[in-house]
Motif scaffolding. Structure first.
Motif, PDB file in Angstrom:
ATOM      1  N   ARG A  12      10.700  -2.025  -4.423  1.00 42.98           N
ATOM      2  CA  ARG A  12      10.796  -3.499  -3.876  1.00 42.98           C
ATOM      3  C   ARG A  12      11.543  -4.317  -4.801  1.00 42.98           C
ATOM      4  NH1 ARG A  12       7.159  -6.647  -0.694  1.00 42.98           N
ATOM      5  NH2 ARG A  12       5.596  -6.431  -2.205  1.00 42.98           N
ATOM      6  N   TYR A  15      10.922  -8.302  -5.400  1.00 45.00           N
ATOM      7  CA  TYR A  15       9.691  -8.712  -4.188  1.00 45.00           C
ATOM      8  C   TYR A  15       8.425  -7.978  -4.703  1.00 45.00           C
ATOM      9  CZ  TYR A  15      13.400 -10.155  -1.095  1.00 45.00           C
ATOM     10  OH  TYR A  15      14.564 -10.773  -0.637  1.00 45.00           O
ATOM     11  N   ARG A  19       5.619  -4.518  -9.951  1.00 41.56           N
ATOM     12  CA  ARG A  19       6.801  -4.495 -10.929  1.00 41.56           C
ATOM     13  C   ARG A  19       6.265  -6.161 -11.785  1.00 41.56           C
ATOM     14  NH1 ARG A  19      11.801  -1.139 -10.721  1.00 41.56           N
ATOM     15  NH2 ARG A  19      11.255   0.309  -9.334  1.00 41.56           N
ATOM     16  N   TYR A  97       0.122   3.031  -0.978  1.00 46.50           N
ATOM     17  CA  TYR A  97       0.818   3.442   0.399  1.00 46.50           C
ATOM     18  C   TYR A  97      -0.146   4.204   1.259  1.00 46.50           C
ATOM     19  CZ  TYR A  97       5.551   1.890  -0.836  1.00 46.50           C
ATOM     20  OH  TYR A  97       6.696   0.869  -1.261  1.00 46.50           O
ATOM     21  N   ALA A 137      -0.845  -2.484  -6.493  1.00 44.89           N
ATOM     22  CA  ALA A 137      -0.565  -3.516  -5.845  1.00 44.89           C
ATOM     23  C   ALA A 137      -0.793  -2.936  -4.401  1.00 44.89           C
ATOM     24  CB  ALA A 137       0.693  -4.053  -5.898  1.00 44.89           C
ATOM     25  N   GLY A 139      -1.719  -4.353   0.050  1.00 42.14           N
ATOM     26  CA  GLY A 139      -1.590  -5.426   0.925  1.00 42.14           C
ATOM     27  C   GLY A 139      -2.949  -5.917   1.046  1.00 42.14           C
ATOM     28  N   ASP A 182       3.513 -11.644   1.683  1.00 41.85           N
ATOM     29  CA  ASP A 182       4.662 -11.158   2.641  1.00 41.85           C
ATOM     30  C   ASP A 182       4.594 -12.178   3.750  1.00 41.85           C
ATOM     31  OD1 ASP A 182       5.566  -9.404   0.926  1.00 41.85           O
ATOM     32  OD2 ASP A 182       4.342  -7.857   1.328  1.00 41.85           O
TER      33      ASP A 182
HETATM   34  C1  FMN Z   1       4.832   2.453   3.634  1.00 38.33           C
HETATM   35  C2  FMN Z   1       3.759   1.393   3.244  1.00 38.33           C
HETATM   36  C3  FMN Z   1       2.557   1.773   3.214  1.00 38.33           C
HETATM   37  C4  FMN Z   1       1.601   1.035   2.807  1.00 38.33           C
HETATM   38  N1  FMN Z   1       0.130   1.012   3.137  1.00 38.33           N
HETATM   39  C5  FMN Z   1      -0.782   0.307   2.549  1.00 38.33           C
HETATM   40  C6  FMN Z   1      -2.014   0.654   2.538  1.00 38.33           C
HETATM   41  O1  FMN Z   1      -2.323   1.717   3.335  1.00 38.33           O
HETATM   42  N2  FMN Z   1      -3.064  -0.268   2.296  1.00 38.33           N
HETATM   43  C7  FMN Z   1      -2.484  -1.686   1.917  1.00 38.33           C
HETATM   44  O2  FMN Z   1      -3.371  -2.605   1.608  1.00 38.33           O
HETATM   45  N3  FMN Z   1      -1.366  -1.915   1.892  1.00 38.33           N
HETATM   46  C8  FMN Z   1      -0.406  -1.011   2.229  1.00 38.33           C
HETATM   47  N4  FMN Z   1       0.867  -1.350   2.119  1.00 38.33           N
HETATM   48  C9  FMN Z   1       1.089  -2.769   1.562  1.00 38.33           C
HETATM   49  C10 FMN Z   1       1.551  -2.333  -0.136  1.00 38.33           C
HETATM   50  O3  FMN Z   1       0.782  -1.993  -0.601  1.00 38.33           O
HETATM   51  C11 FMN Z   1       2.238  -3.686  -0.693  1.00 38.33           C
HETATM   52  O4  FMN Z   1       3.193  -4.363  -0.026  1.00 38.33           O
HETATM   53  C12 FMN Z   1       2.340  -3.786  -1.970  1.00 38.33           C
HETATM   54  O5  FMN Z   1       2.385  -4.994  -2.640  1.00 38.33           O
HETATM   55  C13 FMN Z   1       3.382  -2.891  -2.535  1.00 38.33           C
HETATM   56  O6  FMN Z   1       3.632  -2.922  -4.030  1.00 38.33           O
HETATM   57  P1  FMN Z   1       4.822  -3.866  -4.609  1.00 38.33           P
HETATM   58  O7  FMN Z   1       4.571  -5.059  -4.115  1.00 38.33           O
HETATM   59  O8  FMN Z   1       4.835  -3.638  -6.261  1.00 38.33           O
HETATM   60  O9  FMN Z   1       6.068  -3.140  -4.118  1.00 38.33           O
HETATM   61  C14 FMN Z   1       1.881  -0.341   2.650  1.00 38.33           C
HETATM   62  C15 FMN Z   1       3.348  -0.754   2.579  1.00 38.33           C
HETATM   63  C16 FMN Z   1       4.334   0.211   2.816  1.00 38.33           C
HETATM   64  C17 FMN Z   1       5.554  -0.091   2.742  1.00 38.33           C
END
Ligand code: FMN
Length: 204
Positions: A12, A15, A19, A97, A137, A139, A182
């Motif tokens: 990302r 975003y 990172r 993920y 990280a 969600g 987000d």
């Molecule tokens: C394909 C995908 C699967 C995800 N699965 C989960 C999950 O199982 N549990 C969760 O809490 N967040 C999940 N997320 C949200 C990401 O963990 C969250 O956006 C996180 O901030 C991503 O890391 P980044 O900000 O470094 O890109 C998912 C996001 C994507 C795109």
């Protein structure tokens, strides 16, 4: 010269919360390690093929008997393992993920967990005395005691597989709640500020 290996597993860019926090870790680490060197392994800038038959055959064949095909298949693996061996400290910035690690990080793991390179036939880990920080990280929130804690399969797996190759000193910073950013409910700076003390402390 102390060396830090930084492994980045989010696609990302600007975003990405993992990172951003990993960058803070690196800055703090540099302050604390005068003349330290940093190796950056951005998995999204790396051609990471999945393990295939020539890779497996090569891993179980002495190097002097490698065919050109085996040599080619092990090239990336050799490079990635070389980086790990060189590092004193390692930081991995990764998303969650589907309650686990992203596939790209699994592809990296499959290249670096290799017999006679990072573990022995009697399952002894060969990468000793290195400190690992994982900035994870997600969600949702998986902090100890939280409702969703048991859904986090990523922390336990990473500790297990890194321990298998000898990396037993592993500290995980759980940066949960990024979905608030987000969805526009949480300010990005506030979320980053929440986890910065833990990241800074880990970079000592
Ligand atoms: C394909 C995908 C699967 C995800 N699965 C989960 C999950 O199982 N549990 C969760 O809490 N967040 C999940 N997320 C949200 C990401 O963990 C969250 O956006 C996180 O901030 C991503 O890391 P980044 O900000 O470094 O890109 C998912 C996001 C994507 C795109």
């Amino acid at each position: 010269m102390p060396t830090l290996l930084t492994v980045l597993a989010s696609p990302r860019g600007d975003y990405s919360i993992s990172r951003a926090l990993t960058s803070s870790f690196v800055e703090e680490w540099k302050k604390n390690h005068d003349r330290g060197a940093v190796i950056t392994r951005d998995l999204y800038q790396t051609n990471l093929p999945f393990v295939d038959l020539p890779w497996i055959a090569g891993a179980y064949t002495p190097a002097e008997q490698h065919s050109p095909e085996m040599q080619a298949a092990l090239e990336v693996s050799n490079e990635l393992i070389g980086e790990l061996k060189q590092a004193d400290d390692i930081v991995i910035g990764t998303p969650m993920y589907n309650f686990s690690i992203p596939a790209i990080l699994k592809a990296w793991i499959d290249h670096v967990v290799r017999i006679n390179e990072t573990f022995t036939a009697s399952y002894e880990g060969l990468l000793k005395g290195k400190k690992v920080t994982i900035i994870l990280a997600s969600g949702g929130v998986y902090a100890p005691g939280s409702q969703m804690e048991s859904y986090n399969s990523e922390s336990a797996y990473l500790k297990q597989i890194l321990g298998f190759i000898g990396l037993t000193d592993v500290n995980i910073v759980l940066a949960g709640g990024t979905s608030g950013v987000d969805m526009g409910k949480t300010a990005r700076e506030d979320l980053i500020a929440e986890f910065t003390p833990a990241v800074t402390a880990a970079a000592k």
